[in-house]
Design an enzyme around this catalytic site. Structure first.
Site, PDB file in Angstrom:
ATOM      1  N   HIS A 355      48.690  44.517  53.155  1.00 54.76           N
ATOM      2  CA  HIS A 355      47.626  43.177  52.034  1.00 54.76           C
ATOM      3  C   HIS A 355      47.469  41.820  51.530  1.00 54.76           C
ATOM      4  CE1 HIS A 355      47.006  47.683  50.642  1.00 54.76           C
ATOM      5  NE2 HIS A 355      48.286  47.787  51.013  1.00 54.76           N
ATOM      6  N   LYS A 543      38.330  38.763  39.074  1.00 53.20           N
ATOM      7  CA  LYS A 543      39.353  39.048  39.841  1.00 53.20           C
ATOM      8  C   LYS A 543      40.596  37.451  39.209  1.00 53.20           C
ATOM      9  CE  LYS A 543      37.049  37.725  43.376  1.00 53.20           C
ATOM     10  NZ  LYS A 543      37.034  38.690  44.116  1.00 53.20           N
ATOM     11  N   ARG A 544      41.397  38.308  40.126  1.00 52.63           N
ATOM     12  CA  ARG A 544      43.260  37.624  40.221  1.00 52.63           C
ATOM     13  C   ARG A 544      42.599  36.168  40.301  1.00 52.63           C
ATOM     14  NH1 ARG A 544      47.866  39.876  38.511  1.00 52.63           N
ATOM     15  NH2 ARG A 544      49.034  38.156  38.489  1.00 52.63           N
ATOM     16  N   LYS A 549      41.187  31.833  46.466  1.00 58.28           N
ATOM     17  CA  LYS A 549      39.606  33.097  45.537  1.00 58.28           C
ATOM     18  C   LYS A 549      38.907  31.541  44.611  1.00 58.28           C
ATOM     19  CE  LYS A 549      41.885  37.384  44.801  1.00 58.28           C
ATOM     20  NZ  LYS A 549      41.564  38.408  45.233  1.00 58.28           N
ATOM     21  N   THR A 651      38.150  45.171  47.040  1.00 57.43           N
ATOM     22  CA  THR A 651      37.453  46.151  46.356  1.00 57.43           C
ATOM     23  C   THR A 651      36.969  45.795  44.952  1.00 57.43           C
ATOM     24  OG1 THR A 651      39.756  46.061  45.262  1.00 57.43           O
ATOM     25  CG2 THR A 651      39.711  47.459  47.026  1.00 57.43           C
ATOM     26  N   LYS A 655      32.999  47.599  44.302  1.00 62.45           N
ATOM     27  CA  LYS A 655      32.242  48.282  43.119  1.00 62.45           C
ATOM     28  C   LYS A 655      30.630  47.150  42.539  1.00 62.45           C
ATOM     29  CE  LYS A 655      37.238  47.982  41.901  1.00 62.45           C
ATOM     30  NZ  LYS A 655      38.199  47.735  41.567  1.00 62.45           N
TER      31      LYS A 655
HETATM   32  C1  26Y Z   1      55.722  40.509  46.967  1.00 64.83           C
HETATM   33  C2  26Y Z   1      55.476  39.996  45.282  1.00 64.83           C
HETATM   34  C3  26Y Z   1      55.170  38.805  44.916  1.00 64.83           C
HETATM   35  C4  26Y Z   1      53.824  40.744  45.489  1.00 64.83           C
HETATM   36  C5  26Y Z   1      53.257  41.394  44.816  1.00 64.83           C
HETATM   37  C6  26Y Z   1      51.547  41.805  44.558  1.00 64.83           C
HETATM   38  C7  26Y Z   1      52.602  40.551  46.381  1.00 64.83           C
HETATM   39  C8  26Y Z   1      51.023  40.729  46.935  1.00 64.83           C
HETATM   40  C9  26Y Z   1      51.343  41.166  45.699  1.00 64.83           C
HETATM   41  C10 26Y Z   1      49.621  42.070  45.338  1.00 64.83           C
HETATM   42  C11 26Y Z   1      48.797  42.022  46.569  1.00 64.83           C
HETATM   43  C12 26Y Z   1      47.013  42.187  46.468  1.00 64.83           C
HETATM   44  O1  26Y Z   1      46.805  42.740  45.696  1.00 64.83           O
HETATM   45  N1  26Y Z   1      46.554  42.056  47.802  1.00 64.83           N
HETATM   46  C13 26Y Z   1      44.946  43.093  47.616  1.00 64.83           C
HETATM   47  O2  26Y Z   1      45.533  44.041  47.913  1.00 64.83           O
HETATM   48  C14 26Y Z   1      43.821  44.556  48.350  1.00 64.83           C
HETATM   49  C15 26Y Z   1      43.659  46.047  48.498  1.00 64.83           C
HETATM   50  O3  26Y Z   1      43.938  46.367  49.731  1.00 64.83           O
HETATM   51  C16 26Y Z   1      42.979  43.772  49.103  1.00 64.83           C
HETATM   52  O4  26Y Z   1      41.514  44.664  48.499  1.00 64.83           O
HETATM   53  C17 26Y Z   1      42.836  42.497  48.877  1.00 64.83           C
HETATM   54  O5  26Y Z   1      42.140  41.704  49.522  1.00 64.83           O
HETATM   55  C18 26Y Z   1      44.439  41.764  48.592  1.00 64.83           C
HETATM   56  O6  26Y Z   1      44.722  40.511  47.954  1.00 64.83           O
END
Ligand code: 26Y
Length: 809
Positions: A355, A543-544, A549, A651, A655
């Site tokens: 991701h 968004k975050r 971003k 995503t 929406k």
């Molecule tokens: C390892 C830890 C710090 C960590 C925890 C959560 C690393 C990443 C994440 C979450 C990442 C995330 O939410 N990524 C997003 O995933 C979405 C679903 O695939 C994408 O649409 C989006 O672009 C992406 O930033």
């Protein structure tokens, strides 16, 4: 269920009495919420049992979606919709003078996720159940979800999200299905009857207790299971009665140290710190989940023979990548299989989605910590690595660099993405461009080694929550126009294209949007006492908060607009309301300062009488699923302005599109596919392409000072950050000045500024042309069906999992 309103009312009043001990007159909203949701729960539980029986009898392949986050939001309304009782219940309650929407608000959001990744997992569960696929979730039952955000004096303050404090009607505790998860200790090798054994001793045993939540399919009988694990002290380690006083206190301390494992969701979504507790969380739910899958499988089949044909395990990012060595461990140590057979089963069972390409988010664990916490698992990872490196050596003899780059264990760290790729038969990215970047850059060596493993599965969203539930007015208009088939076959939304040329229909869409904007405006008035004009453009960036971003780019455009208006209050601009929302990781300094900057700017602009109501800025506190459901249907502009190449998919973009907002976006992530779907004329793009960005990173050639020196608007804005233009301490926003100019603007905010402002000017012009805007909105809604997670899930089911629907009768 409730064949009539009368039946429902009777059941409801009875529930109030038996469950809450009150009559309608004495009942609070909470009483009513609990009575209603329990009625729904009971109804669902019948189909749940039927589903489980069907799965057991039919013995078809099951899919288990492992994710450290499930960002579900509220469930009452979506469950009511899915069991097709929404109208009966709403109308019957109305006759009792009860507003269903008010009761729904009593439910706390299940906020067990940070953002995109966690919400994707929730949409996928909804789609699997709705498509009759035997697919289940596996995760952690965090006692505290993502923190609640408060804005105090413009700054983010984090409060605990105690979402379980009044109970959770949707969960079923299953203590009899508990399993034991082992940490620490050492591994003793022994030989028995000529077989080498690895015996784990001296470990700490934790009790993993499952809480099952029903996942209800849309108007079918499928109810799948989301199994969330909670950590408890093993009973033998926590026996008060046998302790003397000193040990009693120790026992309590021990209890809390165990419960800490499932206490809290880590609030970082982009920067991994090697926190031991997080590694513990990961192994905890992975081990518990796989043990329970194997146990169930063996109960039905006797042995693990055929496992890979009957079970698919999907890992959502690398957080559950310990599934690879854990399944190996169980197959070898518990089931007595040899390495090769265990490896064949494991690598054919597991598949992995990436991701993110941000290097700082890629997980790696220090070997020393890993080994100490998970000695047996480490041995297995070490062996996987040895064998993998040998294979590489055979294929690339002498190419040490390449082997070092690809190793699972290297330079004192365990590299989780490498483990996940090597242990999976399928690896996918989440949008076309993201997958290409994985193949060509981030995972290039792995792609060269096993190109067949890699594929793209563009993300999706459940149109049931994000249109049917969140935007009932638009959903009704759509159904009145093309019939209800789109709810089951979202691709049918394309029939709306035909109506884009129909002025009366477009006017209806416009009225729906206006109604949604009015609702949001009222909320903003009530909550923040800010008056916004529903006729203005609602320009939404939620968004975050993250540098990539580029909330900052949006802020700079607002500052520029404000600067223009201050010079010339009569400037002929379309009135705008800029709406922001999003949480920052608590330790992410720049993101937190960005929130302060937005709030500072908001206060200044909103109070400035001289610009009339041409410009308003609102930061919405505590953005989450429920707030998104109110904000997104009210948006005119969807801000998707990440630095090209950085946003894996996005995503939220989908929406907004589905709710008739126009995307103002870079050519990044799924924005590109949205643009292809709606046509370039119905999408407002700007900025560097991913190719250009990547080329700058590779070859240099970007100088932020050049942009500064050549664009007066940027000079003014940058100087305003540090010259007391804002009523804050002088150094408050220095960090932006420094990172953009002295550290050369890693995310090309300054570079893309001119192009962004130009695109924003196009927005203003287009919005004034009601017909043009209406056609664009219609095109977006009409083509959004292809971003339903139903489509995505079908692609996973066919291309990766090889699972078929099982219809529950
Ligand atoms: C390892 C830890 C710090 C960590 C925890 C959560 C690393 C990443 C994440 C979450 C990442 C995330 O939410 N990524 C997003 O995933 C979405 C679903 O695939 C994408 O649409 C989006 O672009 C992406 O930033």
């Amino acid at each position: 269920m409730f064949q009539s309103k009368e039946r429902f009312k009777q059941a409801f009043l009875e529930k109030l009495q038996t469950l809450r001990g009150v009559t309608l007159e004495g009942a609070s909203d909470s009483d009513k919420y609990i009575a209603l949701s329990n009625l729904v729960r009971e109804y669902i539980s019948k189909n749940w049992a039927a589903t489980n029986n069907t799965y057991l009898e039919r013995g078809e392949k099951q899919i288990y979606y492992f994710s450290i986050e499930f960002l579900l939001g509220r469930l009452l309304h979506s469950n009511l919709l899915n069991i097709d009782q929404n109208h009966v219940v709403r109308d019957a309650l109305q006759e009792l003078d009860i507003d269903l929407a008010r009761l729904e608000e009593k439910e706390p959001d299940a906020g067990l996720g940070n953002g995109g990744l966690g919400r994707l997992a929730a949409c996928f569960l909804d789609s699997m159940a709705s498509l009759n696929l035997p697919g289940h979730g596996c995760g952690i039952r965090y006692k505290y979800g993502l923190f609640e955000q408060k804005i105090v004096n413009g700054y983010q303050v984090e409060l605990p999200d105690n979402w379980l404090q009044d109970g959770n009607v949707w969960e079923y505790r299953k203590p009899e299905k508990s399993v034991e998860v082992r940490f620490g200790g050492y591994v003793r090798e022994a030989v028995a009857e000529g077989v080498r054994l690895f015996i784990h001793e001296g470990y700490e045993a934790i009790r993993a207790v499952p809480y099952d939540m029903p996942v209800v399919g849309y108007q079918n009988k499928t109810v799948n299971t989301l199994r969330l694990w909670s950590a408890e002290a093993a009973p033998q380690d926590f026996d008060f009665s046998s302790f003397n006083r000193g040990e009693y206190l120790k026992a309590i301390e021990y209890k809390y140290s165990v419960e800490a494992i499932s206490e809290i969701l880590y609030p970082d979504d982009s920067y991994q710190e090697g926190q031991k507790l997080r590694l513990k969380q990961q192994y905890f739910f992975v081990s518990a989940g796989i043990q329970s899958i194997v146990r169930r499988y063996k109960r039905k089949n006797g042995s693990v023979y055929d496992f890979e044909d009957k079970i698919a395990i999907h890992i959502n990012d690398t957080h559950p990548a310990l599934a690879v060595p854990e399944l190996m461990r169980i197959l070898m140590d518990d089931e007595g299989l040899g390495w090769d057979e265990a490896w064949r089963i494991t690598s054919n069972t597991i598949s992995y989605t990436n991701h993110t390409v941000l290097p700082e988010a890629l997980e790696k664990w220090p070997v020393e910590m890993f080994k100490e916490l998970l000695p047996r698992i480490y041995m297995i990872v070490h062996e996987i690595n040895e064998r993998f490196c040998r294979e590489l050596w055979d294929k690339y003899p002498g190419d040490w660099d390449r082997i070092a780059r690809m190793a699972i264990v290297a330079n004192g760290y365990v590299h989780m993405a490498h483990l996940a790729i090597v242990g999976s038969d399928h690896v996918n990215g989440v949008a076309h461009i993201h997958t290409e970047i994985l193949k060509k850059q981030v995972m290039r060596n792995f792609y060269e080694l096993s190109p067949h493993k890699f594929s793209n599965k563009t993300n999706g969203i459940t149109h049931r929550r994000w249109l049917l539930k969140a935007n009932p007015l638009l959903a009704k208009l759509i159904t009145d126009t093309i019939g209800a088939s789109w709810i089951t076959f979202p691709g049918d939304l394309v029939r709306l294209e035909h109506y884009a040329g129909d002025a009366a229909w477009r006017d209806n869409v416009r009225k729906v949007k206006l109604a949604n904007k009015n609702r949001l405006a009222q909320y903003i008035k009530r909550k923040y006492d800010i008056t916004i004009n529903p006729a203005s453009i609602f320009d939404v960036h939620v968004k975050r908060i993250h540098a990539y971003k580029r909330q900052l780019l949006n802020v700079f455009h607002i500052m520029d607009l404000y600067n223009r208006l201050r010079v010339n209050p009569d400037l002929d601009v379309m009135p705008r309301t800029f709406i922001f929302g999003g949480k920052s990781a608590p330790g992410y300094f720049m993101a937190k300062r960005t929130i302060k900057l937005i709030n500072t700017l908001a206060e200044m602009v909103n109070q400035d009488q001289s610009i009339g109501d041409k410009l308003k800025v609102v930061f919405m506190e505590n953005y989450g699923v429920s707030l998104a459901e109110m904000i997104i249907p009210a948006a005119d502009i969807s801000e998707q302005i990440s630095t090209a190449s950085k946003e894996a998919s996005g995503t939220g973009n989908m929406k907004f599109m589905m709710n008739g907002a126009i995307t103002l976006g870079t050519l990044d992530g799924a924005n590109i596919e949205i643009r292809n779907a709606v046509g370039a004329e119905n999408f407002i793009s700007f900025g560097l392409t991913a190719e250009q960005v990547l080329s700058y990173y590779a070859h240099g050639g970007y100088n932020a000072w050049d942009v500064y020196n050549s664009d007066e608007r940027i000079q003014v804005i940058m100087d305003q950050l540090v010259n007391l233009f804002f009523p804050v301490a002088k150094e408050e926003f220095r960090t932006f000045y420094d990172t953009l100019l002295h550290s050369n603007d890693e995310f090309f905010v300054l570079q893309d500024f001119a192009s962004y402002v130009e695109a924003q000017n196009r927005v203003s012009k287009l919005y004034q042309n009601e017909e043009a805007w209406g056609r664009m909105a219609a095109a977006n809604i009409a083509h959004s069906g292809q971003f339903s997670s139903d489509k995505t899930i079908m692609e996973y089911a066919i291309g990766i999992w090889n699972v078929k629907p099982v219809v529950v009768k």
